[in-house]
Scaffold this motif. Structure first.
Motif, PDB file in Angstrom:
ATOM      1  N   ALA A 147      12.724  -1.220  13.537  1.00 51.65           N
ATOM      2  CA  ALA A 147      11.638  -0.222  13.535  1.00 51.65           C
ATOM      3  C   ALA A 147      10.447  -0.824  12.827  1.00 51.65           C
ATOM      4  N   ASN A 148       9.265  -0.318  13.145  1.00 49.72           N
ATOM      5  CA  ASN A 148       8.155  -0.836  12.350  1.00 49.72           C
ATOM      6  C   ASN A 148       8.148  -0.139  10.999  1.00 49.72           C
ATOM      7  N   ALA A 149       7.489  -0.791  10.042  1.00 48.43           N
ATOM      8  CA  ALA A 149       7.636  -0.371   8.650  1.00 48.43           C
ATOM      9  C   ALA A 149       7.216   1.083   8.444  1.00 48.43           C
ATOM     10  N   ALA A 150       6.086   1.483   9.051  1.00 45.63           N
ATOM     11  CA  ALA A 150       5.595   2.839   8.804  1.00 45.63           C
ATOM     12  C   ALA A 150       6.579   3.879   9.353  1.00 45.63           C
ATOM     13  N   SER A 151       7.075   3.653  10.572  1.00 48.25           N
ATOM     14  CA  SER A 151       7.974   4.683  11.104  1.00 48.25           C
ATOM     15  C   SER A 151       9.308   4.675  10.362  1.00 48.25           C
ATOM     16  N   ALA A 152       9.748   3.502   9.916  1.00 47.52           N
ATOM     17  CA  ALA A 152      10.997   3.454   9.129  1.00 47.52           C
ATOM     18  C   ALA A 152      10.836   4.285   7.852  1.00 47.52           C
ATOM     19  N   LEU A 153       9.650   4.179   7.274  1.00 47.82           N
ATOM     20  CA  LEU A 153       9.388   4.923   6.038  1.00 47.82           C
ATOM     21  C   LEU A 153       9.459   6.429   6.301  1.00 47.82           C
ATOM     22  N   TYR A 154       8.800   6.857   7.399  1.00 48.91           N
ATOM     23  CA  TYR A 154       8.788   8.285   7.724  1.00 48.91           C
ATOM     24  C   TYR A 154      10.148   8.783   8.222  1.00 48.91           C
ATOM     25  N   GLN A 155      11.035   7.859   8.585  1.00 57.64           N
ATOM     26  CA  GLN A 155      12.403   8.291   8.911  1.00 57.64           C
ATOM     27  C   GLN A 155      13.212   8.497   7.628  1.00 57.64           C
ATOM     28  N   GLY A 156      12.640   8.128   6.499  1.00 56.60           N
ATOM     29  CA  GLY A 156      13.322   8.329   5.226  1.00 56.60           C
ATOM     30  C   GLY A 156      14.176   7.145   4.805  1.00 56.60           C
ATOM     31  N   GLN A 157      13.883   5.955   5.376  1.00 55.99           N
ATOM     32  CA  GLN A 157      14.727   4.803   5.069  1.00 55.99           C
ATOM     33  C   GLN A 157      14.602   4.339   3.615  1.00 55.99           C
ATOM     34  N   ALA A 158      13.475   4.649   2.975  1.00 58.78           N
ATOM     35  CA  ALA A 158      13.337   4.212   1.576  1.00 58.78           C
ATOM     36  C   ALA A 158      13.704   5.329   0.602  1.00 58.78           C
ATOM     37  N   LEU A 159      14.135   6.478   1.142  1.00 56.16           N
ATOM     38  CA  LEU A 159      14.514   7.576   0.235  1.00 56.16           C
ATOM     39  C   LEU A 159      15.768   7.156  -0.537  1.00 56.16           C
ATOM     40  N   GLY A 160      15.736   7.344  -1.832  1.00 53.44           N
ATOM     41  CA  GLY A 160      16.890   6.999  -2.663  1.00 53.44           C
ATOM     42  C   GLY A 160      16.909   5.549  -3.104  1.00 53.44           C
ATOM     43  N   ALA A 161      16.033   4.719  -2.535  1.00 54.93           N
ATOM     44  CA  ALA A 161      16.048   3.294  -2.915  1.00 54.93           C
ATOM     45  C   ALA A 161      15.387   3.099  -4.275  1.00 54.93           C
ATOM     46  N   ASP A 162      15.988   2.234  -5.111  1.00 57.61           N
ATOM     47  CA  ASP A 162      15.361   1.895  -6.397  1.00 57.61           C
ATOM     48  C   ASP A 162      14.411   0.724  -6.210  1.00 57.61           C
ATOM     49  N   VAL A 163      14.748  -0.117  -5.215  1.00 56.98           N
ATOM     50  CA  VAL A 163      13.971  -1.343  -5.035  1.00 56.98           C
ATOM     51  C   VAL A 163      13.477  -1.412  -3.597  1.00 56.98           C
ATOM     52  N   LEU A 164      12.216  -1.735  -3.446  1.00 55.44           N
ATOM     53  CA  LEU A 164      11.671  -1.939  -2.101  1.00 55.44           C
ATOM     54  C   LEU A 164      11.158  -3.375  -2.027  1.00 55.44           C
ATOM     55  N   ILE A 165      11.665  -4.101  -1.013  1.00 57.05           N
ATOM     56  CA  ILE A 165      11.164  -5.471  -0.786  1.00 57.05           C
ATOM     57  C   ILE A 165      10.249  -5.405   0.431  1.00 57.05           C
ATOM     58  N   VAL A 166       9.052  -5.954   0.309  1.00 53.60           N
ATOM     59  CA  VAL A 166       8.185  -6.044   1.495  1.00 53.60           C
ATOM     60  C   VAL A 166       7.721  -7.489   1.657  1.00 53.60           C
ATOM     61  N   ASP A 167       7.820  -7.985   2.879  1.00 50.34           N
ATOM     62  CA  ASP A 167       7.326  -9.328   3.189  1.00 50.34           C
ATOM     63  C   ASP A 167       6.508  -9.215   4.476  1.00 50.34           C
ATOM     64  N   PRO A 168       5.315  -8.588   4.371  1.00 52.94           N
ATOM     65  CA  PRO A 168       4.541  -8.317   5.592  1.00 52.94           C
ATOM     66  C   PRO A 168       3.901  -9.577   6.156  1.00 52.94           C
ATOM     67  N   PRO A 169       3.428  -9.505   7.409  1.00 49.55           N
ATOM     68  CA  PRO A 169       2.684 -10.639   7.947  1.00 49.55           C
ATOM     69  C   PRO A 169       1.367 -10.812   7.199  1.00 49.55           C
ATOM     70  N   ARG A 170       0.617 -11.808   7.606  1.00 49.80           N
ATOM     71  CA  ARG A 170      -0.598 -12.191   6.878  1.00 49.80           C
ATOM     72  C   ARG A 170      -1.576 -11.038   6.633  1.00 49.80           C
ATOM     73  N   LYS A 171      -1.601 -10.079   7.536  1.00 50.14           N
ATOM     74  CA  LYS A 171      -2.584  -8.988   7.380  1.00 50.14           C
ATOM     75  C   LYS A 171      -2.179  -7.969   6.314  1.00 50.14           C
ATOM     76  N   GLY A 172      -1.039  -8.121   5.715  1.00 49.33           N
ATOM     77  CA  GLY A 172      -0.642  -7.255   4.609  1.00 49.33           C
ATOM     78  C   GLY A 172       0.032  -5.973   5.058  1.00 49.33           C
ATOM     79  N   LEU A 173       0.138  -5.021   4.121  1.00 48.93           N
ATOM     80  CA  LEU A 173       0.861  -3.779   4.404  1.00 48.93           C
ATOM     81  C   LEU A 173       0.074  -2.893   5.356  1.00 48.93           C
ATOM     82  N   GLU A 174       0.818  -2.194   6.201  1.00 51.95           N
ATOM     83  CA  GLU A 174       0.158  -1.215   7.071  1.00 51.95           C
ATOM     84  C   GLU A 174      -0.372  -0.077   6.206  1.00 51.95           C
ATOM     85  N   GLU A 175      -1.437   0.532   6.656  1.00 51.25           N
ATOM     86  CA  GLU A 175      -2.086   1.593   5.893  1.00 51.25           C
ATOM     87  C   GLU A 175      -1.107   2.704   5.456  1.00 51.25           C
TER      88      GLU A 175
END
Ligand SMILES: C[S@@+](CC[C@H](N)C(=O)[O-])C[C@H]1O[C@@H](n2cnc3c(N)ncnc32)[C@H](O)[C@@H]1O
Length: 600
Positions: free
Chosen positions: A483-511
Motif C-alpha cells: 500500500a502507499n504510505a498515506a493509505s496505509a496510515l489511514y488504514q490504521g497500520q501505525a496504530l499501536g506502534a511505538d516505533v515508525l521507520i520511514v525510508d521515503p524516496p528522494r522527494k521525502g514524506l507525502e503530505e
C-alpha cells in the motif's frame, strides 16, 4: 537509495521496449520461460533478460575477496575515537532506562566503529597476509571524464554533507535537540565541540558498487563487427563513455562487461542506435552476489517480444557460454530476479543477518547494512514497529532478526512485539490484501503468486535456523501489506506502534504522512492497534500515529529531509531530535544518506 543516473536519464526516452524476464539453467542455451513484468521504465515497456555469470569460485582474484582494498581518510582513527567519546557522553544525565539503553548502544557503536575502522585500514595481500594501509583516494583513471564521480579524494568533502552539517548545527534545529546530545553542550561540560551531524563512510571507497546499470551503444555505426561500447552517458550527452577500469565497480562487474563487449563483437549483436531507433541491445544491468562474485546479468532489449530478439540473442548467449567454458567465469544458472522462481536458486548466505537475495537490489549493500544497523539499534527492545516506504523491508526485517536474540552479555533481548511492513510496489500488483503469518509454522499457502511472502518467509526461517544464538520462543507477528504510505496510515497500520521507520524516496514524506506526524498527541484517544476500534470517532479527529514515540527517518534526499525536519520540529507534536548521521553510501558521488532519530 539512488537511481543510477544513466538509466534515469535514458528512461523517459524508452518507447518500444518491453520487459521480460528469462530463466536459463546450466546446460540450457535459452529457455523461453519468460515473464512479462507490469513494471515500466519511463513510459514504455522493456525487455528484461536475466542470467547469472559466475566468476570462478575458486579464484579469489575474481570475487574481489583478496584483492579488495579498504580505505580510510587520514585522521579516521581520531574521528573514530572522538565519535566513541561523544557516544559515551551521550548517555550522561539520562534516566535509568535511557542510560541502560544508551550504554548498550554506546558499546555496540564502539564495536562497530572499531570494526569499520579496522576494515577500512586493512588490505589483504594476495599471499593472504594482512598489511595495514590507508587509502584516501579512489584513484580511478576515468575520473574527470566520467560523470559517475564528483570527487576522487576527500570523499566526505561534498556540498551535500556541508549543507547537512550546517543545517543540523543551526540554532533552529539545535533548540529541538535532546539536551545531552546538543551541540552546545560544550558550554555546559567544557567538552570539545563536535559536529552534531556525524559522517560515516560505511564501506570501502573502492569496489563498493555491487549493482550497475550501464548504457550500450554501437562502437561504430558502419560495422556491426566492431561490437558494443558499454558504459555511462558522458556529461550532457547521450554518447556512451566506456569505463573498463572503473574503481568503484566491484571487480566482477568490470570483468563481465569486458566479456560482453567481446561477445557482441564476435557475434555481431545489433546494438541500439539512438538516432534511428534501430538495433537491439540497449542497456545492461549487473548485480553482484557479494559472497561468490557471481553476476546476475540483465539485458534490456529494444523489442516487444522475445522472438524479435532472435537469432541474435541466442548467438550472444551461446558465445557468452562458450567464453564461460573457456575462461571458467561464465553463466552458471539464471534467475528471475525477486520472483518466486528465484528463491530455489539463491544461496542462503547471510550478510549481516540478511539473506543474500536482498542485496541484489542495493547499489552498495555493505554500506546499507550499516544504516540498517543504526536503525535496529535505535529501536528499544519489546517495541511494536511499523515501517513505511519499506521497499523490500530490509530495515524492519533486519530489526526483527536483531532483536529477540541472546546478547553478548548473556541477557535475552525481549524482541519486537510486532512488525508491520508497508511497501508500495513490490509484487507488481499480484498481492491482494494482507498476508499475515506468525512465526514460521503458521504460514499461509493461499497465494503462490505472492513472491514477497515467500521471500519474507525465507528470511524469517533462515534467521531462526542459521544462527547459533538462541531465539525467543514467542515469535513476533509480522505483516506485510502492499500500500502507499498515506493509505496505509489511514488504514490504521501505525496504530499501536511505538516505533515508525520511514525510508521515503528522494522527494521525502507525502503530505498526509507528514501532517499526521505533525499532529499533537491526543491523550484522550484510547490505545488501539486496529482502526475498527476507533470507528466511533469521526475520522478527521483520529491521530493515526498517536502512540509512536520514536521516529526513525532514513533519507536519500537532503533537501526533502530538511523540509520535513523543519515541519516536524516546529509542530506541536513534541518531536525532539536525538541524532543525525550521514552515511557516504556512494563514495565519489555528491550523495549522502542520512538517518535521523526523533523521540517524543
Ligand atoms: C528509498 S526506498 C526504501 C528502500 C527500503 N529501505 C528497502 O529496504 O528496500 C523507497 C521505497 O519507497 C517506495 N515508495 C515510493 N513512494 C511510495 C509511497 N507513496 N508509499 C509507499 N512507498 C513508496 C519506493 O518504491 C521504494 O521502494
Amino acid at each position: 537509495m539512488v537511481d543510477y543516473p544513466v538509466i534515469r536519464d535514458g528512461a523517459h526516452k524508452m518507447s518500444k521496449l518491453s520487459k521480460l524476464t528469462w530463466l536459463i539453467t546450466r546446460g540450457l542455451s535459452v529457455s523461453t520461460s519468460c515473464e512479462k513484468e507490469d513494471k515500466e521504465i519511463g513510459n514504455g515497456r522493456y525487455l528484461h533478460l536475466s542470467s547469472w555469470y559466475d566468476n570462478d569460485d575458486n579464484d579469489d582474484r575474481y570475487t574481489g575477496r583478496r584483492s579488495r582494498t579498504f580505505a580510510s581518510r587520514a585522521g579516521g582513527g581520531e574521528r573514530t575515537a572522538s565519535a566513541e567519546r561523544s557516544r559515551t557522553r551521550r548517555t550522561r544525565g539520562t534516566s535509568n532506562n535511557d542510560s541502560e539503553r544508551g550504554a548498550r548502544r554506546t558499546e555496540q557503536q564502539q564495536q562497530r566503529q572499531k570494526n569499520l575502522y579496522e576494515k577500512r585500514t586493512t588490505v589483504q595481500s594476495s599471499g593472504g597476509e594482512q598489511s595495514s594501509q590507508s587509502l584516501s583516494s579512489i584513484d580511478c583513471p576515468h575520473f574527470g571524464t566520467c560523470p559517475g564521480c564528483v570527487v576522487s579524494t576527500n570523499i566526505q568533502d561534498i556540498d551535500v554533507i556541508e549543507s547537512a552539517k550546517l543545517y543540523f548545527s543551526s540554532q533552529s534545529v539545535q533548540k529541538h535537540a535532546i539536551p545531552h546530545n546538543r551541540k552546545d553542550r560544550k558550554r555546559y561540560f567544557h567538552e570539545e565541540e563536535e559536529e552534531f551531524y556525524k559522517v560515516i563512510i560505511p564501506s570501502s571507497i573502492t569496489s563498493w558498487r555491487s549493482q550497475a546499470k550501464l548504457a550500450v551503444a554501437p562502437t561504430s555505426t558502419w560495422s556491426r563487427s566492431s561490437g558494443a561500447t558499454i558504459g555511462l552517458y558522458a556529461r550532457h550527452s547521450h554518447d556512451v563513455l566506456s569505463i573498463p577500469e572503473c574503481k568503484v565497480h566491484h571487480p566482477s562487474i568490470n570483468r563481465a562487461v569486458e566479456m560482453i563487449v567481446e561477445a557482441t563483437k564476435k557475434v555481431r549483436t545489433p546494438v541500439y542506435l539512438e538516432d534511428t531507433g534501430e538495433g537491439l541491445l540497449r542497456y545492461i544491468q549487473l548485480q553482484v552476489e557479494l559472497s561468490t562474485g557471481k553476476i546476475c546479468l540483465t539485458l534490456v532489449m529494444n523489442a516487444e517480444k522475445l522472438k524479435e530478439c532472435q537469432p541474435h540473442l541466442s548467438f550472444l548467449v551461446k558465445e557468452l557460454k562458450r567464453m564461460d567454458d573457456k575462461r571458467r567465469c561464465g553463466i552458471r544458472y539464471g534467475v528471475i530476479a525477486m520472483t518466486p522462481a528465484v528463491i530455489p536458486y539463491l544461496q542462503e548466505i547471510r550478510l549481516g543477518g540478511i539473506p543474500s537475495m536482498v542485496h541484489l537490489l542495493f547499489g552498495n549493500f555493505e554500506g546499507f547494512s550499516e544504516i540498517a544497523r543504526e536503525v535496529r539499534e535505535a529501536i528499544p527492545e519489546g517495541s511494536k514497529v511499523c515501517e513505511m516506504y519499506a521497499g523490500v523491508g530490509l530495515l524492519g526485517l533486519s530489526s526483527l532478526l536483531y532483536h529477540g536474540k541472546l546478547k553478548a552479555d548473556g541477557k535475552l533481548d525481549r524482541g519486537l512485539k510486532w512488525l508491520r511492513c508497508r511497501p508500495k510496489n513490490f509484487d507488481s500488483g499480484k498481492t491482494r490484501g494482507d498476508k499475515q503469518w506468525r512465526g514460521k509454522n503458521q504460514q499461509s499457502r493461499r497465494n503462490r503468486d505472492t513472491s514477497m511472502k515467500d521471500l519474507m518467509d525465507k528470511m524469517v526461517s533462515s534467521s531462526n535456523t542459521s544462527d547459533d544464538m538462541s531465539t525467543s520462543k514467542d515469535q513476533p507477528s509480522v505483516t506485510y501489506t502492499v500500500a502507499n504510505a498515506a493509505s496505509a496510515l489511514y488504514q490504521g497500520q501505525a496504530l499501536g506502534a511505538d516505533v515508525l521507520i520511514v525510508d521515503p524516496p528522494r522527494k521525502g514524506l507525502e503530505e498526509p504522512v507528514l501532517q499526521q506526524l505533525c499532529q499533537p498527541r491526543n491523550s484522550k484517544q484510547p490505545y488501539v492497534e486496529n482502526a475498527n476500534m476507533l470507528s466511533h470517532l469521526p475520522r478527521h479527529t483520529i491521530n493515526w500515529v498517536n502512540d509512536v514515540r520514536t521516529l526513525i527517518y532514513v533519507s536519500c534526499g537532503f533537501d526533502a529531509l530538511a523540509r520535513d525536519c523543519d515541519q516536524l520540529l516546529t509542530s506541536n507534536a513534541g518531536w525532539k531530535i536525538e541524532s543525525a548521521t550521514g552515511y557516504v553510501l556512494f563514495p565519489g558521488s555528491n550523495h549522502v544518506e542520512s538517518v535521523v532519530v526523533f523521540r517524543r
